[in-house]
Design a protein around this motif. Structure first.
Motif, mmCIF file in Angstrom:
data_model
loop_
_atom_site.group_PDB
_atom_site.id
_atom_site.type_symbol
_atom_site.label_atom_id
_atom_site.label_comp_id
_atom_site.label_asym_id
_atom_site.label_seq_id
_atom_site.Cartn_x
_atom_site.Cartn_y
_atom_site.Cartn_z
ATOM 1 N N ARG A 2 51.648 43.635 38.416
ATOM 2 C CA ARG A 2 53.215 43.508 38.484
ATOM 3 C C ARG A 2 53.424 44.497 39.500
ATOM 4 N NH1 ARG A 2 57.374 39.888 37.091
ATOM 5 N NH2 ARG A 2 59.218 40.971 37.432
ATOM 6 N N LEU A 3 53.072 45.695 39.246
ATOM 7 C CA LEU A 3 53.439 46.716 40.164
ATOM 8 C C LEU A 3 52.769 46.760 41.707
ATOM 9 C CD1 LEU A 3 53.292 49.613 37.293
ATOM 10 C CD2 LEU A 3 55.365 48.643 38.337
ATOM 11 N N ARG A 4 51.934 45.803 41.739
ATOM 12 C CA ARG A 4 51.188 45.739 42.836
ATOM 13 C C ARG A 4 50.093 46.928 43.190
ATOM 14 N NH1 ARG A 4 53.073 41.384 42.827
ATOM 15 N NH2 ARG A 4 54.263 39.976 44.122
ATOM 16 N N VAL A 5 49.813 47.511 42.244
ATOM 17 C CA VAL A 5 48.731 48.489 42.229
ATOM 18 C C VAL A 5 47.452 48.025 42.870
ATOM 19 C CG1 VAL A 5 47.543 50.305 41.236
ATOM 20 C CG2 VAL A 5 49.788 49.997 40.443
ATOM 21 N N LEU A 6 46.966 47.024 42.404
ATOM 22 C CA LEU A 6 45.805 46.413 42.888
ATOM 23 C C LEU A 6 46.146 44.806 43.202
ATOM 24 C CD1 LEU A 6 43.289 47.558 40.098
ATOM 25 C CD2 LEU A 6 43.322 48.207 42.525
ATOM 26 N N PRO A 7 45.405 44.327 44.346
ATOM 27 C CA PRO A 7 45.402 42.989 44.769
ATOM 28 C C PRO A 7 45.158 41.855 43.464
ATOM 29 C CG PRO A 7 43.738 44.008 45.865
ATOM 30 C CD PRO A 7 44.240 45.001 44.986
ATOM 31 N N GLY A 8 45.844 40.769 43.692
ATOM 32 C CA GLY A 8 45.534 39.427 42.949
ATOM 33 C C GLY A 8 45.186 39.728 41.267
ATOM 34 N N THR A 9 44.204 39.125 41.062
ATOM 35 C CA THR A 9 43.855 39.018 39.563
ATOM 36 C C THR A 9 42.910 40.296 39.309
ATOM 37 O OG1 THR A 9 41.943 37.363 40.111
ATOM 38 C CG2 THR A 9 44.300 36.412 39.269
ATOM 39 N N THR A 10 42.298 41.031 40.354
ATOM 40 C CA THR A 10 41.527 42.220 40.337
ATOM 41 C C THR A 10 42.054 43.013 39.127
ATOM 42 O OG1 THR A 10 41.099 42.147 42.777
ATOM 43 C CG2 THR A 10 40.741 44.229 41.407
ATOM 44 N N ALA A 11 43.084 43.292 39.062
ATOM 45 C CA ALA A 11 43.607 44.160 37.740
ATOM 46 C C ALA A 11 43.377 43.583 36.542
ATOM 47 C CB ALA A 11 45.180 44.193 37.966
ATOM 48 N N ALA A 12 43.511 42.109 36.514
ATOM 49 C CA ALA A 12 43.108 41.605 35.164
ATOM 50 C C ALA A 12 41.820 41.567 34.649
ATOM 51 C CB ALA A 12 43.536 40.092 35.024
ATOM 52 N N TRP A 13 40.936 41.619 35.617
ATOM 53 C CA TRP A 13 39.172 41.697 35.347
ATOM 54 C C TRP A 13 38.888 43.232 35.333
ATOM 55 C CZ3 TRP A 13 36.433 37.509 34.328
ATOM 56 C CH2 TRP A 13 36.935 36.294 34.921
ATOM 57 N N GLY A 14 39.573 43.831 36.062
ATOM 58 C CA GLY A 14 39.206 45.319 35.812
ATOM 59 C C GLY A 14 39.660 45.983 34.513
ATOM 60 N N SER A 15 40.502 45.500 33.965
ATOM 61 C CA SER A 15 41.171 45.881 32.807
ATOM 62 C C SER A 15 40.535 45.406 31.612
ATOM 63 C CB SER A 15 42.728 45.652 32.833
ATOM 64 O OG SER A 15 43.350 46.339 33.748
ATOM 65 N N SER A 16 39.862 44.283 31.649
ATOM 66 C CA SER A 16 39.106 43.779 30.218
ATOM 67 C C SER A 16 38.244 44.771 29.624
ATOM 68 C CB SER A 16 38.346 42.605 30.843
ATOM 69 O OG SER A 16 39.109 41.461 31.692
ATOM 70 N N PRO A 17 38.585 44.900 28.426
ATOM 71 C CA PRO A 17 37.923 46.100 27.618
ATOM 72 C C PRO A 17 36.434 45.736 27.249
ATOM 73 C CG PRO A 17 39.569 45.092 26.123
ATOM 74 C CD PRO A 17 39.691 44.152 27.727
ATOM 75 N N GLY A 18 35.606 45.585 27.912
ATOM 76 C CA GLY A 18 34.164 45.496 27.556
ATOM 77 C C GLY A 18 33.483 44.319 28.873
ATOM 78 N N GLY A 19 32.123 44.457 28.586
ATOM 79 C CA GLY A 19 31.360 43.512 29.281
ATOM 80 C C GLY A 19 31.373 43.556 30.732
ATOM 81 N N ALA A 20 31.398 44.982 31.093
ATOM 82 C CA ALA A 20 31.598 45.457 32.638
ATOM 83 C C ALA A 20 30.774 44.672 33.424
ATOM 84 C CB ALA A 20 31.045 46.997 32.690
ATOM 85 N N SER A 21 29.308 44.618 33.302
ATOM 86 C CA SER A 21 28.430 43.784 34.207
ATOM 87 C C SER A 21 28.916 42.342 34.095
ATOM 88 C CB SER A 21 27.041 43.892 34.041
ATOM 89 O OG SER A 21 26.743 45.188 33.668
ATOM 90 N N ALA A 22 29.331 41.714 33.185
ATOM 91 C CA ALA A 22 29.698 40.318 33.140
ATOM 92 C C ALA A 22 31.109 40.107 33.673
ATOM 93 C CB ALA A 22 29.703 39.871 31.786
ATOM 94 N N MET A 23 31.927 41.066 33.502
ATOM 95 C CA MET A 23 33.316 41.031 34.330
ATOM 96 C C MET A 23 33.009 41.039 35.918
ATOM 97 S SD MET A 23 35.721 40.589 31.918
ATOM 98 C CE MET A 23 34.527 39.340 31.235
ATOM 99 N N VAL A 24 32.307 41.771 36.264
ATOM 100 C CA VAL A 24 32.069 41.850 37.778
ATOM 101 C C VAL A 24 31.466 40.567 38.366
ATOM 102 C CG1 VAL A 24 30.933 43.265 39.528
ATOM 103 C CG2 VAL A 24 32.035 44.621 37.637
ATOM 104 N N ALA A 25 30.475 40.307 37.608
ATOM 105 C CA ALA A 25 29.479 39.061 37.984
ATOM 106 C C ALA A 25 30.695 37.585 38.051
ATOM 107 C CB ALA A 25 28.538 38.832 37.057
ATOM 108 N N MET A 26 31.821 37.788 37.034
ATOM 109 C CA MET A 26 32.570 36.630 37.069
ATOM 110 C C MET A 26 33.826 36.805 37.840
ATOM 111 S SD MET A 26 32.446 35.140 33.098
ATOM 112 C CE MET A 26 33.211 36.676 32.424
#
Length: 359
Positions: free
Chosen positions: A115-139
């Protein structure tokens, strides 16, 4: 016969790895002397971050990271036996609530960053997911997010969680000796039990990864080993040098992901990423405090259970402290699966809910 001379690049790599190992050992010794838990994880991780951002261009092979995860899975299996299932049965509703609150906290932070345009697109949603770092990056790349930014956010959070969890553990255990975990046991490991443990690690990891289980290299040996150990079918032991190397490998793998290029790419978004990371940790810490009034658990157990990733690092800290390992890992394991299922749905929702969020 003429002696073969190693290429300069190989000599440079060997020299850098030698330096990294030496610095890691010094930091680990200092942290251990200061009575920090998981010193053998923290020291190598901090050393690797320094080497990564100064342009060392080193990387731990993924196979080495997976082997280290398998060892930690066996360590956890040795510590918790079959009690995770009993914990889930006794406190199932509360554990589900803990998981959902943690996932919701990550979603709120991801929405705010988008919302605050700190990060582009859905990148913030994926980056903020609490867990599964490797899987989040891959997906994330499949759903239009920038995997480099997602990786940076995820591993900043992992480092922050490890540091904050270690600091909280150090403060709460001040004046008390650290309990003797499996890696500190006085009894000698027999050759047969070590061989059995290595077989459990290999089979559990291979089957879990073949079935595409999230974090299979860690979860497979943990589940298989816990079941066999609880049933009294096997005795599992890992020599301290093997565990020390596993701790260091996980620290190096995480730390070396912080490269100069990644830092340059994310420097503008770094303040927002740090605020988001510590916001999630504080939200989870508040929920941990509330848990101590809902369940008969101590704050350290609640804090480690609600810490937003990663499973292997939190497991190392939990096993080396006075926390209820069964409860911590029951929550962490369940949340890992929930995050991997809800991650794509949450990212899509944020993209639709925030004007321009899918851009």
């Amino acid at each position: 016969m003429a002696h073969q001379i190693l290429p300069v690049s190989h000599l440079r790599t060997f020299g850098l790895w030698s330096a990294l190992v030496a610095v890691s050992a010094l930091l680990a010794y200092g942290l251990h002397a200061a009575h920090f838990p998981a010193a053998l994880l923290l020291g190598p991780m901090l050393a690797a971050i320094a080497f990564g951002v100064t342009g060392a261009r080193l990387a731990l092979p993924r196979a080495g990271f997976q082997a280290a995860q398998a060892m930690i899975g066996c360590l956890v299996a040795h510590a918790v036996t079959g009690s995770i299932a009993n914990t889930l049965a006794d406190d199932g509703f509360v554990i589900i609530a803990v998981v959902l609150v943690t996932v919701a906290a990550g979603g709120v932070v991801g929405w705010a960053l988008t919302r605050l345009r700190v990060l582009p697109g859905t990148t913030a949603a994926w980056g903020s997911s609490p867990g599964g770092a490797s899987a989040m990056v891959a997906m994330s790349e499949e759903f239009g997010a920038d995997p480099r930014l997602v990786a940076f956010m995820q591993y900043v959070r992992v480092v922050a969680v490890v540091l904050s969890a270690s600091l909280v553990t150090r403060i709460l255990l001040q004046g008390s000796p650290l309990p003797a975990g499996p890696d500190q046991a006085a009894e000698a490991a027999s050759a047969a039990s070590v061989f059995t443990t290595l077989v459990v690690a290999s089979v559990g990891a291979a089957v879990a990864m073949a079935l595409r289980v999230p974090a299979g290299a860690l979860v497979g040996p943990m589940i298989l080993g816990a079941g066999l150990h609880a049933a009294g079918l096997v005795r599992m032991d890992l020599p301290p040098p093997v565990l020390d190397l596993a701790y260091a490998a996980i620290g190096w793998y995480v730390g070396l992901r912080f490269t100069r290029e990644t830092l340059r790419l994310t420097i503008r978004a770094l303040p927002g990423i740090l605020v988001a990371t510590f916001a999630v940790i504080l939200l989870c810490g508040g929920w941990a405090y509330a848990l101590t009034h809902l369940l008969a658990i101590d704050f350290l157990t609640a804090f480690l259970a609600t810490s937003p990733g990663g499973l292997d690092s939190v497991a190392i800290i939990a096993v080396g402290s006075n926390a209820d390992v069964s409860f911590v890992l029951a929550v962490q394991t369940l949340r890992l699966f929930v995050v991997l299922v809800t991650g794509p749905l949450l990212a899509k929702w944020i993209a639709r809910a925030v004007p321009g969020g899918a851009a």
